[in-house]
Design an enzyme around this catalytic site. Structure first.
Site, PDB file in Angstrom:
ATOM      1  N   LYS A 209       0.838  -1.210   0.000  1.00  0.00           N
ATOM      2  CA  LYS A 209       0.000   0.000   0.000  1.00  0.00           C
ATOM      3  C   LYS A 209       0.872   1.259   0.000  1.00  0.00           C
ATOM      4  CE  LYS A 209      -3.051   3.083   0.516  1.00  0.00           C
ATOM      5  NZ  LYS A 209      -3.929   3.488  -0.557  1.00  0.00           N
ATOM      6  N   CYS A 263      -3.078  11.236   1.261  1.00  0.00           N
ATOM      7  CA  CYS A 263      -2.383   9.947   1.094  1.00  0.00           C
ATOM      8  C   CYS A 263      -0.955  10.142   0.583  1.00  0.00           C
ATOM      9  CB  CYS A 263      -3.151   9.060   0.121  1.00  0.00           C
ATOM     10  SG  CYS A 263      -4.685   8.423   0.793  1.00  0.00           S
TER      11      CYS A 263
HETATM   12  N1  NAD Z   1      -9.844   8.485   1.408  1.00  0.00           N
HETATM   13  C1  NAD Z   1      -9.055   7.795   0.622  1.00  0.00           C
HETATM   14  O1  NAD Z   1      -9.038   8.018  -0.569  1.00  0.00           O
HETATM   15  C2  NAD Z   1      -8.191   6.690   1.165  1.00  0.00           C
HETATM   16  C3  NAD Z   1      -7.668   5.771   0.248  1.00  0.00           C
HETATM   17  C4  NAD Z   1      -6.897   4.736   0.726  1.00  0.00           C
HETATM   18  C5  NAD Z   1      -6.640   4.640   2.084  1.00  0.00           C
HETATM   19  N2  NAD Z   1      -7.134   5.544   2.952  1.00  0.00           N
HETATM   20  C6  NAD Z   1      -6.842   5.357   4.372  1.00  0.00           C
HETATM   21  O2  NAD Z   1      -8.021   4.895   5.008  1.00  0.00           O
HETATM   22  C7  NAD Z   1      -8.069   5.400   6.345  1.00  0.00           C
HETATM   23  C8  NAD Z   1      -9.362   6.165   6.558  1.00  0.00           C
HETATM   24  O3  NAD Z   1      -9.385   7.256   5.666  1.00  0.00           O
HETATM   25  P1  NAD Z   1     -10.723   8.060   5.319  1.00  0.00           P
HETATM   26  O4  NAD Z   1     -10.401   8.875   4.118  1.00  0.00           O
HETATM   27  O5  NAD Z   1     -11.874   7.135   5.291  1.00  0.00           O
HETATM   28  O6  NAD Z   1     -10.829   8.996   6.583  1.00  0.00           O
HETATM   29  P2  NAD Z   1     -12.122   9.836   7.032  1.00  0.00           P
HETATM   30  O7  NAD Z   1     -11.609  10.919   7.878  1.00  0.00           O
HETATM   31  O8  NAD Z   1     -12.959  10.134   5.839  1.00  0.00           O
HETATM   32  O9  NAD Z   1     -12.953   8.786   7.917  1.00  0.00           O
HETATM   33  C9  NAD Z   1     -12.488   8.267   9.118  1.00  0.00           C
HETATM   34  C10 NAD Z   1     -13.651   8.200  10.071  1.00  0.00           C
HETATM   35  O10 NAD Z   1     -13.214   7.566  11.272  1.00  0.00           O
HETATM   36  C11 NAD Z   1     -13.904   8.176  12.369  1.00  0.00           C
HETATM   37  N3  NAD Z   1     -13.171   7.826  13.584  1.00  0.00           N
HETATM   38  C12 NAD Z   1     -12.004   8.305  14.044  1.00  0.00           C
HETATM   39  N4  NAD Z   1     -11.655   7.667  15.180  1.00  0.00           N
HETATM   40  C13 NAD Z   1     -12.619   6.769  15.441  1.00  0.00           C
HETATM   41  C14 NAD Z   1     -12.829   5.808  16.460  1.00  0.00           C
HETATM   42  N5  NAD Z   1     -11.941   5.631  17.438  1.00  0.00           N
HETATM   43  N6  NAD Z   1     -13.946   5.070  16.420  1.00  0.00           N
HETATM   44  C15 NAD Z   1     -14.866   5.233  15.435  1.00  0.00           C
HETATM   45  N7  NAD Z   1     -14.714   6.125  14.426  1.00  0.00           N
HETATM   46  C16 NAD Z   1     -13.607   6.879  14.431  1.00  0.00           C
HETATM   47  C17 NAD Z   1     -13.923   9.635  12.005  1.00  0.00           C
HETATM   48  O11 NAD Z   1     -14.926  10.317  12.710  1.00  0.00           O
HETATM   49  C18 NAD Z   1     -14.180   9.577  10.495  1.00  0.00           C
HETATM   50  O12 NAD Z   1     -15.558   9.645  10.188  1.00  0.00           O
HETATM   51  C19 NAD Z   1      -6.818   6.223   6.532  1.00  0.00           C
HETATM   52  O13 NAD Z   1      -5.802   5.406   7.068  1.00  0.00           O
HETATM   53  C20 NAD Z   1      -6.455   6.617   5.126  1.00  0.00           C
HETATM   54  O14 NAD Z   1      -5.091   6.902   4.975  1.00  0.00           O
HETATM   55  C21 NAD Z   1      -7.923   6.565   2.520  1.00  0.00           C
END
Ligand code: NAD
Length: 403
Positions: A209, A263
């Site tokens: 990743k 990212c």
């Molecule tokens: N968005 C992308 O395009 C993408 C792509 C690949 C990987 N990622 C990875 O995926 C992960 C999540 O990214 P995202 O974009 O979905 O983030 P995001 O901020 O959109 O969503 C994360 C959610 O988690 C919630 N949260 C935080 N702590 C929490 C807890 N303890 N219990 C319950 N909920 C909790 C937040 O309120 C938020 O709604 C990250 O590691 C990111 O690097 C994101």
């Protein structure tokens, strides 16, 4: 078809967790979305999608999803737990901030039972599953990871703006400590993924990743370096890159104003964190890309150096064209740098609600420089359609595209 009896608890229902929860609910699983943000919990329970994508909204409204998906603010018992919480950069230490993953796991652990599967979808530094999550589980319970409870890393590759298509059609890496774990995790994703599922160990999945986004970052840095060299030589950098790309095995990316989003500018640091001595190119690329906003700010200063109290109109705030997402946006940093210099700065972006404008002609009145930082398609079309009128109302007619 998935077994209706299995419950999947998705912790973190943002860009990554919510689409997965929707597709798992559509596939027939009983799905519980868990988020600490009460607005998100309420929206899911009301069938409202906070991510703007028509296909996902349509799935949200299907009867199966309305019946199979519910949201709450704390975890519950289940068969599979998917962790999709943020892993931002601790900017001071340039290391992953694992606090969200830690608190999500602390909330899940009291619900873990023999036979459960925990899948980490959050992007994490290599060895996180083995050296952080496994001890957390084993110290707090009688469970043994890989034997009585199962832990996998199945990273996400989606592109915001095209989430539905990508989450279904992209190939996916399934990382598990042993074949049993890999098979269990693959079964979950096979319920909605049409791309291929590639099984591997957890450490490989963690590194793969990060390699993907680091590959992009290093190649952007290379394009930025080529462009800078071309500028030193007084030639057109983007054109030189286009000509080099006429070679059948060369595909140089486009130079830009820096790298944004949450990212690409972050994930390379997670590799450096675990093996700094073998991450010199990765580190150099990060520095090159992080330096770009300063270089662009210097170019803007240079463009208006001969004017008294110049008025600069900056167009574009998103981290890349054709999105409203401003996370880690280099354009914001450039605006910040120029404002610090005391210039009159007006900042607009047609896709960002709080930065929209009536007309380009109107915002260009008496301006000395129109600096295009983010070439949204609609913005460029609008600019080209009204270029003459815009130049007529500017105090000094200078329109420069920096990307
Ligand atoms: N968005 C992308 O395009 C993408 C792509 C690949 C990987 N990622 C990875 O995926 C992960 C999540 O990214 P995202 O974009 O979905 O983030 P995001 O901020 O959109 O969503 C994360 C959610 O988690 C919630 N949260 C935080 N702590 C929490 C807890 N303890 N219990 C319950 N909920 C909790 C937040 O309120 C938020 O709604 C990250 O590691 C990111 O690097 C994101």
């Amino acid at each position: 078809m998935a077994e209706q009896s299995k419950t999947i608890v998705v912790i973190g229902t943002g860009y990554v967790g919510l689409p997965a929860a929707l597709l798992l609910a559509q596939a027939g699983y009983d799905v519980v979305g868990v988020d600490i943000n009460e607005n998100i919990v309420r929206a899911i329970n009301e069938g409202v999608l906070l991510i703007q994508e028509a296909e996902l909204q349509a799935i949200m409204e299907t009867p199966e999803v309305r019946a199979n998906l519910r949201a709450q603010s704390t975890p519950t018992d289940g068969d599979v737990f998917i962790i999709a919480v943020p892993t931002p950069l601790d900017d001071r230490k340039k290391m992953a901030d694992m606090s969200y993953v830690d608190s999500a796991m602390e909330a899940v652990i009291p619900h873990l039972k023999p036979g459960n599967l925990v899948i980490i979808e959050s992007t994490i530094p290599p060895l996180t599953c083995r050296e952080r999550i496994t001890p957390m589980i084993e110290q707090a319970t009688d469970l043994v990871v890989g034997e009585t409870v199962f832990l996998a890393h199945c990273p996400e590759r989606i592109l915001p703006g095209d989430i539905f298509h990508e989450i279904v059609h992209n190939d996916r890496i399934i990382g598990g400590i042993n074949p049993k774990t890999q098979d269990m995790a693959a079964e979950v994703y096979a319920s909605f993924v049409k791309g291929d599922l590639y099984k591997t160990d957890d450490i490989s999945a963690e590194l793969v990743k990060l390699m993907e986004n680091t590959y992009r970052d290093v190649n952007i840095a290379l394009a930025n370096e080529f462009n800078a060299v071309a500028e030193t030589l007084g030639i057109d950098g983007p054109q030189a890159i286009q000509l080099a790309n006429k070679h059948p095995r060369v595909n140089i990316l486009s130079p830009g104003i820096g790298v944004g989003g949450h990212c690409i500018p972050i994930d390379p640091w997670f590799i450096k964190e675990v093996d700094p001595s073998n991450s010199r190119l990765i580190f150099a690329s990060r520095l090159i890309n992080d330096e770009m906003p300063h270089k662009i700010a210097a170019k803007i200063r240079h463009a208006v150096r001969d004017l008294d109290n110049p008025c600069v109109v900056i167009l574009g705030a998103a981290y890349k064209p054709n999105t409203e997402d401003m996370r880690e946006s280099p354009a914001l940093e450039i605006v910040h740098l120029i404002k610090e210099d005391g210039y009159q700065v007006k900042h607009y972006d047609p896709l960002v609600p709080e930065l929209q404008y009536e007309s380009l002609v109107q915002i260009s009145q008496e301006a000395d420089l129109l600096a295009v930082l983010v070439p949204h398609t609609a913005l460029i079309e609008d600019l080209e359609a009204h270029r003459t009128e815009i130049e007529q109302v500017m105090r000094t007619p200078r329109i420069v595209r920096y990307q």
